[in-house]
Motif scaffolding. Structure first.
Motif, PDB file in Angstrom:
ATOM      1  N   ALA A 194     -15.524 -30.250 -40.954  1.00  0.00           N
ATOM      2  CA  ALA A 194     -14.731 -29.558 -39.979  1.00  0.00           C
ATOM      3  C   ALA A 194     -15.541 -29.127 -38.642  1.00  0.00           C
ATOM      4  O   ALA A 194     -16.650 -28.894 -38.915  1.00  0.00           O
ATOM      5  N   CYS A 195     -14.848 -29.571 -37.605  1.00  0.00           N
ATOM      6  CA  CYS A 195     -15.768 -29.379 -36.165  1.00  0.00           C
ATOM      7  C   CYS A 195     -15.070 -28.663 -35.345  1.00  0.00           C
ATOM      8  O   CYS A 195     -13.898 -28.642 -35.243  1.00  0.00           O
ATOM      9  N   THR A 196     -15.713 -27.908 -34.415  1.00  0.00           N
ATOM     10  CA  THR A 196     -15.199 -27.496 -33.221  1.00  0.00           C
ATOM     11  C   THR A 196     -15.976 -27.922 -31.944  1.00  0.00           C
ATOM     12  O   THR A 196     -17.205 -28.125 -31.855  1.00  0.00           O
ATOM     13  N   ARG A 197     -15.014 -28.372 -31.074  1.00  0.00           N
ATOM     14  CA  ARG A 197     -15.650 -28.894 -29.755  1.00  0.00           C
ATOM     15  C   ARG A 197     -15.140 -27.926 -28.505  1.00  0.00           C
ATOM     16  O   ARG A 197     -14.045 -27.662 -28.599  1.00  0.00           O
ATOM     17  N   ILE A 198     -16.311 -27.660 -27.812  1.00  0.00           N
ATOM     18  CA  ILE A 198     -16.143 -26.777 -26.525  1.00  0.00           C
ATOM     19  C   ILE A 198     -16.691 -27.502 -25.475  1.00  0.00           C
ATOM     20  O   ILE A 198     -17.945 -27.870 -25.567  1.00  0.00           O
ATOM     21  N   GLY A 199     -15.764 -28.036 -24.550  1.00  0.00           N
ATOM     22  CA  GLY A 199     -16.494 -28.803 -23.545  1.00  0.00           C
ATOM     23  C   GLY A 199     -16.789 -30.274 -24.036  1.00  0.00           C
ATOM     24  O   GLY A 199     -16.096 -30.683 -24.750  1.00  0.00           O
ATOM     25  N   ASP A 200     -18.042 -30.345 -23.824  1.00  0.00           N
ATOM     26  CA  ASP A 200     -18.470 -31.759 -24.329  1.00  0.00           C
ATOM     27  C   ASP A 200     -19.462 -31.711 -25.478  1.00  0.00           C
ATOM     28  O   ASP A 200     -20.138 -32.558 -25.929  1.00  0.00           O
ATOM     29  N   ARG A 201     -19.573 -30.376 -26.191  1.00  0.00           N
ATOM     30  CA  ARG A 201     -20.505 -30.362 -27.274  1.00  0.00           C
ATOM     31  C   ARG A 201     -19.631 -29.654 -28.535  1.00  0.00           C
ATOM     32  O   ARG A 201     -18.755 -29.095 -28.359  1.00  0.00           O
ATOM     33  N   SER A 202     -20.045 -30.715 -29.546  1.00  0.00           N
ATOM     34  CA  SER A 202     -19.564 -30.406 -30.763  1.00  0.00           C
ATOM     35  C   SER A 202     -20.108 -29.988 -31.697  1.00  0.00           C
ATOM     36  O   SER A 202     -21.573 -30.497 -31.871  1.00  0.00           O
ATOM     37  N   THR A 203     -19.816 -29.124 -32.745  1.00  0.00           N
ATOM     38  CA  THR A 203     -20.554 -28.449 -34.020  1.00  0.00           C
ATOM     39  C   THR A 203     -19.822 -28.814 -34.924  1.00  0.00           C
ATOM     40  O   THR A 203     -18.556 -28.480 -35.154  1.00  0.00           O
ATOM     41  N   CYS A 204     -20.455 -29.251 -36.145  1.00  0.00           N
ATOM     42  CA  CYS A 204     -19.624 -29.587 -37.451  1.00  0.00           C
ATOM     43  C   CYS A 204     -20.175 -28.863 -38.525  1.00  0.00           C
ATOM     44  O   CYS A 204     -21.550 -29.094 -38.733  1.00  0.00           O
ATOM     45  N   GLU A 205     -19.387 -28.469 -39.410  1.00  0.00           N
ATOM     46  CA  GLU A 205     -20.126 -27.836 -40.747  1.00  0.00           C
ATOM     47  C   GLU A 205     -19.073 -28.403 -41.823  1.00  0.00           C
ATOM     48  O   GLU A 205     -17.729 -28.978 -41.730  1.00  0.00           O
TER      49      GLU A 205
END
Length: 228
Positions: A194-205
């Protein structure tokens, strides 16, 4: 001398009656000929459309929490391919359905909108019974689930990856090339992260039970299609 008009005898009318019967037979056809004209054409290209409702199905995450729940909304799918046999359809398909996320924190909505969409390789076995088709399919593909928070910040929660779409259908042929019925597809979103994208940056866990995007979707409704 008064002459009466001769009355035509049944024998004299026989050729006319025979001609009328032949004309009726040619115009309307025998029962077997009529059946041949309207027999379903279960061959060649096939296109179909499903329109109905989409509903959240629990996955790694539930469809409800202490702050609210994910309610049903509208969904649809489109398939196009080839009827390889009367008992087998293969093609490609698209599914898309909205969720209605009703979560609130401090009196405000958590999410603005949510949806799922996917592309699939459609493989459907069909049992023809007269004018009735009963279908069972298992279609692999890829899908993406997105939940957009109700905020001015450009942010979204999403998951994407491999998916399976099992489905069932029941259709009645209205003529040679058109059918209508009902269909239900369960989109199993077998995503790992599951990922979160803020602007152009994504983080996934790795997805967890608290991730609202870690759910599946049921799309069911009216099924309309035909061969060509």
């Amino acid at each position: 001398m008064v002459c009466s008009s001769p009355r035509p005898s049944l024998r004299a009318l026989s050729p006319l009656i025979l001609s009328l019967l032949v004309g009726v037979g040619v115009g309307f056809g025998t029962p077997s000929a009529v059946q041949a004209r309207v027999r379903p054409d279960r061959s060649g290209g096939q296109a179909e459309f499903v329109s109905g409702v989409s509903a959240c199905i629990p996955g790694a995450a539930d469809c409800k929490s202490d702050t609210g729940h994910t309610a049903p909304m509208v969904g649809m799918s489109i398939n196009a391919g080839y009827r390889l046999r009367p008992t087998l359809f293969a093609g490609i398909g698209y599914s898309g359905g909205f969720y209605s996320p009703k979560y609130e924190i401090a009196g405000g909505n958590v999410y603005r909108t949510a949806y799922q969409q996917g592309l699939f390789v459609v493989l459907r076995g069909i049992l023809p019974l007269g004018r009735l088709d009963l279908g069972l399919e298992l279609s692999p593909g890829v899908s993406r689930v997105v939940f957009r928070p109700d905020t001015e910040i450009d942010i979204k929660h999403y998951s994407q990856g491999f998916a399976l779409r099992p489905g069932v259908s029941a259709d009645v042929w209205l003529g040679r090339q058109v059918f209508v019925g009902v269909k239900a597809d369960l989109v199993l979103n077998l995503h790992r992260n599951a990922c979160t994208r803020i602007g152009d940056r994504s983080t996934c866990e790795h997805k967890q039970s608290m991730d609202n995007v870690a759910v599946h979707q049921l799309i069911a409704g009216v099924h309309l299609g035909g061969t060509f």
